[in-house]
Scaffold this motif. Structure first.
Motif, short mmCIF file in Angstrom:
data_model
loop_
_atom_site.label_atom_id
_atom_site.label_comp_id
_atom_site.label_asym_id
_atom_site.label_seq_id
_atom_site.Cartn_x
_atom_site.Cartn_y
_atom_site.Cartn_z
N LEU A 2 -23.63 -2.47 -8.52
CA LEU A 2 -22.88 -2.29 -7.61
C LEU A 2 -23.67 -1.58 -6.42
O LEU A 2 -24.19 -0.93 -6.62
N VAL A 6 -20.26 -0.29 -1.98
CA VAL A 6 -19.35 -1.07 -2.57
C VAL A 6 -18.69 -0.07 -3.84
O VAL A 6 -17.33 -0.29 -3.67
N LEU A 10 -14.80 1.01 -4.20
CA LEU A 10 -13.86 0.51 -5.30
C LEU A 10 -13.28 1.83 -5.86
O LEU A 10 -12.16 1.73 -6.34
N ILE A 57 -9.44 -2.44 -11.82
CA ILE A 57 -10.65 -1.83 -11.02
C ILE A 57 -11.66 -1.02 -11.66
O ILE A 57 -12.92 -1.24 -11.63
N VAL A 61 -15.54 -1.86 -12.44
CA VAL A 61 -16.61 -0.87 -11.93
C VAL A 61 -17.51 -0.65 -13.16
O VAL A 61 -18.91 -0.81 -13.11
N ARG A 64 -19.86 -3.66 -14.09
CA ARG A 64 -20.90 -3.72 -13.18
C ARG A 64 -21.86 -2.57 -13.27
O ARG A 64 -22.73 -2.41 -12.35
N ALA A 108 -17.39 -5.71 0.51
CA ALA A 108 -17.98 -6.54 -0.29
C ALA A 108 -18.97 -8.15 0.08
O ALA A 108 -19.88 -8.28 0.06
N ASP A 113 -22.01 -9.11 -2.09
CA ASP A 113 -21.65 -9.06 -3.42
C ASP A 113 -20.83 -10.11 -3.73
O ASP A 113 -19.22 -9.61 -3.77
N THR A 116 -17.94 -9.16 -6.74
CA THR A 116 -16.77 -8.42 -6.36
C THR A 116 -15.97 -9.14 -5.54
O THR A 116 -14.62 -9.15 -5.70
#
Length: 170
Positions: A2, A6, A10, A57, A61, A64, A108, A113, A116
């Motif tokens: 990420l 971003v 998040l 979420i 995260v 990623r 995003a 991205d 995302t």
């Protein structure tokens, strides 16, 4: 991996989802105090949904290779001016959350991205459903002026709502 902007967004959304859960739990307590168990149940299901959104979420995260950083949750109101007021505030809150999700999607997109963006599409669709559900309840409450036998019947109907974790289906 990420990008930092971003990741920050998040993490902010995790906090916003936790705040939403806390708000709906407060509204549930308000309805319990009024003796409206069905309305309390509806809000408790909302609470559980918001927690599941935060965890969705949270997990994304981590998948990623980002770091989740939790922040304090702001306080929420505990008193309201009746049933209609609660649902007007609920609609306002859901519209605010829609704006947050839209902003997150914009971040995003600007970051290119794609993973995302794909992930967030579920939340975009979910917000359409959330606003529609609250609008329908609010319309019904306004029809009966938030009083009388209509509240009794709606309370019985809302008692039937159960939590289904839709975040695990995608």
């Amino acid at each position: 991996m990420l990008k930092n902007n971003v990741l920050i967004a998040l993490n902010e959304q995790i906090n916003a989802e936790m705040h939403s859960a806390y708000l709906y739990l407060s509204m549930s307590a308000y309805f319990e105090d009024m003796g409206l168990g069905g309305f309390a149940n509806w809000m408790k299901v909302q609470y559980k949904e918001e927690l599941s959104h935060a965890l969705k979420i949270f997990d994304f995260v981590n998948e990623r290779n980002g770091r989740v950083t939790l922040k304090p949750i702001d306080g929420v109101p505990t008193d309201f001016d009746g049933i209609i007021d609660v649902f007007e505030k609920t609609l306002e809150h859901e519209q605010k959350v829609t704006g947050l999700i839209d902003n997150l999607m914009d971040i995003a997109v600007k970051a290119s991205d794609h993973a995302t963006q794909s992930f967030l599409r579920w939340f975009v669709d979910e917000q359409v459903e959330e606003e529609a559900n609250v609008n329908e309840l609010l319309d019904n409450l306004k029809l009966i002026n938030g009083q009388g036998n209509g509240v009794f019947l709606l309370n019985r109907e809302l008692q039937q709502r159960t939590f289904v974790d839709e975040t695990t289906a995608v």
